[in-house]
Design an enzyme around this catalytic site. Sequence first.
Site, PDB file in Angstrom:
ATOM      1  CG  ASP A 181      -1.951  -1.040   1.251  1.00  0.00           C
ATOM      2  OD1 ASP A 181      -2.144  -1.703   0.205  1.00  0.00           O
ATOM      3  OD2 ASP A 181      -2.578  -1.233   2.308  1.00  0.00           O
ATOM      4  N   GLY A 204      -3.408  -5.486   1.223  1.00  0.00           N
ATOM      5  CA  GLY A 204      -4.145  -6.527   0.509  1.00  0.00           C
ATOM      6  C   GLY A 204      -5.148  -7.148   1.460  1.00  0.00           C
ATOM      7  CD  GLU A 248      -8.549  -6.697  -2.513  1.00  0.00           C
ATOM      8  OE1 GLU A 248      -8.836  -5.495  -2.496  1.00  0.00           O
ATOM      9  OE2 GLU A 248      -7.563  -7.166  -1.899  1.00  0.00           O
ATOM     10  CG  ASN A 292     -19.236  -2.205   2.433  1.00  0.00           C
ATOM     11  OD1 ASN A 292     -20.070  -2.440   1.544  1.00  0.00           O
ATOM     12  ND2 ASN A 292     -18.036  -1.728   2.142  1.00  0.00           N
ATOM     13  N   GLY A 310     -19.958   0.750   9.506  1.00  0.00           N
ATOM     14  CA  GLY A 310     -18.997   1.734   9.964  1.00  0.00           C
ATOM     15  C   GLY A 310     -19.118   2.009  11.449  1.00  0.00           C
ATOM     16  N   GLY A 321     -12.059  -2.839   8.235  1.00  0.00           N
ATOM     17  CA  GLY A 321     -13.029  -3.845   7.836  1.00  0.00           C
ATOM     18  C   GLY A 321     -12.424  -5.235   7.764  1.00  0.00           C
ATOM     19  CG  ASP A 322      -9.383  -6.110   5.031  1.00  0.00           C
ATOM     20  OD1 ASP A 322     -10.408  -6.516   4.451  1.00  0.00           O
ATOM     21  OD2 ASP A 322      -8.524  -5.403   4.473  1.00  0.00           O
ATOM     22  CB  ALA A 344      -7.948  -1.791  12.770  1.00  0.00           C
ATOM     23  N   GLY A 398      -2.217   2.983   8.356  1.00  0.00           N
ATOM     24  CA  GLY A 398      -1.830   1.782   7.630  1.00  0.00           C
ATOM     25  C   GLY A 398      -2.780   0.631   7.880  1.00  0.00           C
TER      26      GLY A 398
END
Length: 279
Positions: A12, A38, A134, A175, A198, A228-229, A259, A264
Amino acid sequence: MRITVVGSINLDFVATAPHLPRAGETVTGATLARHPGGKGANQALAAQRLGADVCMIGRVGRDAMAEEAMTLLLADDVDVGGVLADTEAATGVALIAVDPKGENQIVVAAGANHRAFPEQLPQRIECPLILQLELPIETVEAAVGRATDFVCVNLAPAQPVSDQLLRRADLLIVNETEAAFYGDLLHHGGGRVVVTKGARGAAMYQRGVEMAWATPPKVTAVDATGAGDCFVAAICVALLEGKDPAEALRFACAAGAIAATRPGAQPSMPTRDEVEALL
């Protein structure tokens, strides 16, 4: 607890800017950082830090970015024996813009992730499995078809998938935008469906009926990338440990909230002790 994650691995590039650009706008005054990312790798690292023993299956390029993208997976002892280096494509890259409130815009160049074909998968996946969208859809579908245990599919980014996949998954996570894309198809199987909303929290459904709801602790968001991950990994770990739906949602909301307080994706993933302390 052994978990297999089949998914993407990226590097990223994160630009933190005074505000997110509108179409055609150039925003100056940003600062740049590089972080492993990722969705697949994020979820693998989060699950590992929350107490699981994780095996990652994915694909990177044979380039300098691959080592950087894998740094935290290796540092936290994620099993990366299922990650292959591709000679024909570069490691995947995500270009991320973040504003002072933690909102983001993301553009992904998938690179080697789109060359993670079904041939790379084991013939049987006998431990709990977490996937996202992905990688090539045929690879996701093949992994689900080879799974013999719990299957969680994070339907992100939203795109068409087979009815068989939706019915086989024990847990689907979306979501609100993704939930609108799939509509009632989410609830045609017998598995559970979680919709994240959220800062307003998350709800769990079964056959369209709400089972539980939880809201995250109030925190000051810095960067929502990866939150979210983290939620996905946390709720899988919680459910596999036998927590009831409401307790699992609270655990996952707390993990995702932590998080969001750090910059990051992978660097922001909390440990089990941090989540339990917040709860």
